[in-house]
Motif scaffolding. Structure first.
Motif, short mmCIF file in Angstrom:
data_model
loop_
_atom_site.label_atom_id
_atom_site.label_comp_id
_atom_site.label_asym_id
_atom_site.label_seq_id
_atom_site.Cartn_x
_atom_site.Cartn_y
_atom_site.Cartn_z
N TYR A 142 39.15 -24.26 73.38
CA TYR A 142 39.62 -22.96 73.85
C TYR A 142 40.87 -22.51 73.09
O TYR A 142 41.54 -23.32 72.44
CB TYR A 142 39.88 -23.03 75.35
N PRO A 172 37.01 -19.16 66.51
CA PRO A 172 37.61 -17.91 67.00
C PRO A 172 39.11 -17.91 66.71
O PRO A 172 39.78 -18.93 66.90
CB PRO A 172 37.35 -17.96 68.51
N ASN A 174 42.72 -15.38 67.24
CA ASN A 174 43.30 -14.18 67.84
C ASN A 174 44.80 -14.19 67.61
O ASN A 174 45.41 -15.25 67.43
CB ASN A 174 43.00 -14.10 69.33
N VAL A 336 42.69 -14.17 79.11
CA VAL A 336 41.39 -14.53 78.54
C VAL A 336 40.64 -13.27 78.12
O VAL A 336 40.04 -13.22 77.04
CB VAL A 336 40.56 -15.35 79.54
N GLN A 337 40.66 -12.25 78.95
CA GLN A 337 39.97 -10.99 78.63
C GLN A 337 40.53 -10.37 77.36
O GLN A 337 39.77 -9.92 76.49
CB GLN A 337 40.12 -10.02 79.80
N VAL A 339 42.10 -11.88 74.90
CA VAL A 339 41.71 -12.71 73.75
C VAL A 339 40.29 -12.36 73.33
O VAL A 339 40.00 -12.19 72.13
CB VAL A 339 41.82 -14.20 74.10
N GLU A 340 39.37 -12.24 74.27
CA GLU A 340 37.97 -11.95 73.93
C GLU A 340 37.83 -10.57 73.30
O GLU A 340 36.95 -10.35 72.46
CB GLU A 340 37.11 -12.08 75.18
N GLU A 341 38.68 -9.64 73.68
CA GLU A 341 38.62 -8.29 73.13
C GLU A 341 39.22 -8.19 71.73
O GLU A 341 38.86 -7.30 70.96
CB GLU A 341 39.35 -7.31 74.06
N ARG A 343 39.77 -11.03 69.47
CA ARG A 343 39.54 -12.15 68.58
C ARG A 343 38.56 -11.80 67.46
O ARG A 343 37.78 -10.85 67.55
CB ARG A 343 39.02 -13.36 69.36
N GLU A 366 33.73 -22.89 68.64
CA GLU A 366 32.51 -22.65 69.38
C GLU A 366 31.56 -23.85 69.23
O GLU A 366 31.57 -24.54 68.21
CB GLU A 366 31.81 -21.39 68.86
#
Length: 386
Positions: A142, A172, A174, A336-337, A339-341, A343, A366
């Motif tokens: 992570y 990933p 970020n 977390v949100q 980072v996902e947006e 990265r 991953e």
């Protein structure tokens, strides 16, 4: 997002890339003479693209490449590119093994980073080159800053694809700086609490034989016992291990599970650290820590709440505020949100090298299938580059 090239994809040498309108004029100072194509931009890009992608030119030897990146680093060009992009992906370098990767990484002129208390097992393969996290291919890693749970962390991290996966296996990445900026906009009370309290981590090191490699994690002797001899008694071994821990000035520790079969005991180390750290080169604040990875690991193991015990009965808490109070889950879910947006997923081809500014970039891994093998090389700032 200011586009440097808008009419067609970039296929320029790094020399001509640094002269394209839109780049700061300071980028071009060291590249005022024509030269063969050593590194080429691989696609249309923007000033803040993550990562910046550069590919090796035709008929460039490893020695020529090494000389070139050495010059770019010594004149400050690499540092300025990292200030804009945070990460550089070098494509198609043709590096064949750990030794050639070591030559490339060493050419940047930085100082090798010394691990102290590494919780992840790595196998050394060449000068300042080791295997990356050797965890199972089904388990993601992570988002985190390298050694973000320690006061002793590298400035730069290289990853090299010795072999590529069949599927998955992306890295990933970020921006820690953009993550801080988004959190400041959306939940500033979280950052206020972090800056006031700091954060607390705990790491557990079981007492196993030094040669035991059955787990991706490390043991007491593998992490802190490099000065311990096989002939040392328990008191001497413990004294040497504690001296190594004291090299990390923010660490405290306790010995656990002593018995006649385990007279030394297992080791638990605690760190109380800031979670927001200044990125010196840009003067911006960065969300530099391992809070998100600790949260997602605890979530995956159903240990987010007291008593923080996993299915095996082991204590596995998320990161807590330094006073021991829990960090609200909704704050971490928002992080977390974001980072996902924000990265980018770096896909690997054998021979690729990814360079990260560790202060500015978080990374993960991953799950994958196939024979994915990544090597890592960690470096500190040299005096000349500060």
């Amino acid at each position: 997002m200011a586009e440097i090239v808008t009419q067609k994809p970039v296929s320029a040498t790094l020399h001509s890339l640094t002269h394209v309108d839109g780049l700061p004029s300071s980028y071009a100072r060291e590249n005022t003479r024509p030269e063969p194509a050593v590194l080429n931009a691989t696609k249309s890009y923007s000033l803040d693209s993550l990562p910046l992608e550069l590919a090796l030119g035709k008929n460039v030897s490893l020695d020529h490449l090494s000389d070139t990146v050495s010059r770019y680093s010594s004149t400050g060009l690499i540092r300025r590119l990292l200030n804009n992009h945070g990460a550089i992906l070098f494509k198609g370098l043709g590096l064949k093994n750990a030794t050639e990767f070591s030559q490339f990484a060493t050419a940047f002129g930085w100082l090798p980073h010394e691990d102290i208390g590494n919780p992840v097992r790595r196998t050394v393969l060449a000068h300042n080159v080791a295997t990356a996290n050797e965890g199972p291919n089904t388990q993601p890693v992570y988002p985190h800053n390298e050694f973000g749970l320690s006061p002793h962390y590298p400035a730069y991290v290289f990853f090299y694809a010795l072999s590529a996966p069949e599927t998955g296996g992306e890295t990933p990445i970020n921006s820690s700086i953009k993550l801080y900026e988004r959190l400041e906009e959306e939940i500033p009370e979280f950052l206020t609490a972090l800056e006031e309290k700091g954060v607390r981590y705990q790491l557990f090191f079981p007492n196993r034989p030094r040669e035991d490699v059955s787990s991706p994690g490390t043991s007491v002797f593998q992490s802190y016992g490099k000065a311990v001899l096989d002939t040392d008694d328990t008191e001497t071994a413990r004294s040497k291990i504690e001296a190594e821990i004291r090299r990390l000035p923010t660490a405290t520790w306790q010995w656990e599970n002593q018995s006649s079969e385990n007279p030394l005991g297992d080791l638990r180390v605690f760190q109380k650290l800031p979670a927001i750290r200044l990125h010196e080169q840009t003067g911006k604040k960065a969300f530099f820590n391992n809070i998100i990875s600790r949260y997602l690991n605890a979530k995956n193991n159903q240990t987010l709440d007291p008593p923080y015990l996993n299915k095996e009965g082991a204590y596995q808490p998320p990161a807590l505020y330094a006073d021991g109070s829990p960090i609200p889950h909704e704050y971490l879910e928002k992080a977390v949100q974001i980072v996902e947006e924000t990265r980018s997923l770096v896909s690997w081809t054998a021979g690729d090298v990814l360079l990260l500014d560790n202060h500015a970039i978080q990374h993960g891994r991953e799950p994958w299938t196939g024979d994915r093998k990544l090597l890592a090389s960690l470096w500190d700032e040299s005096k000349q580059s500060k």
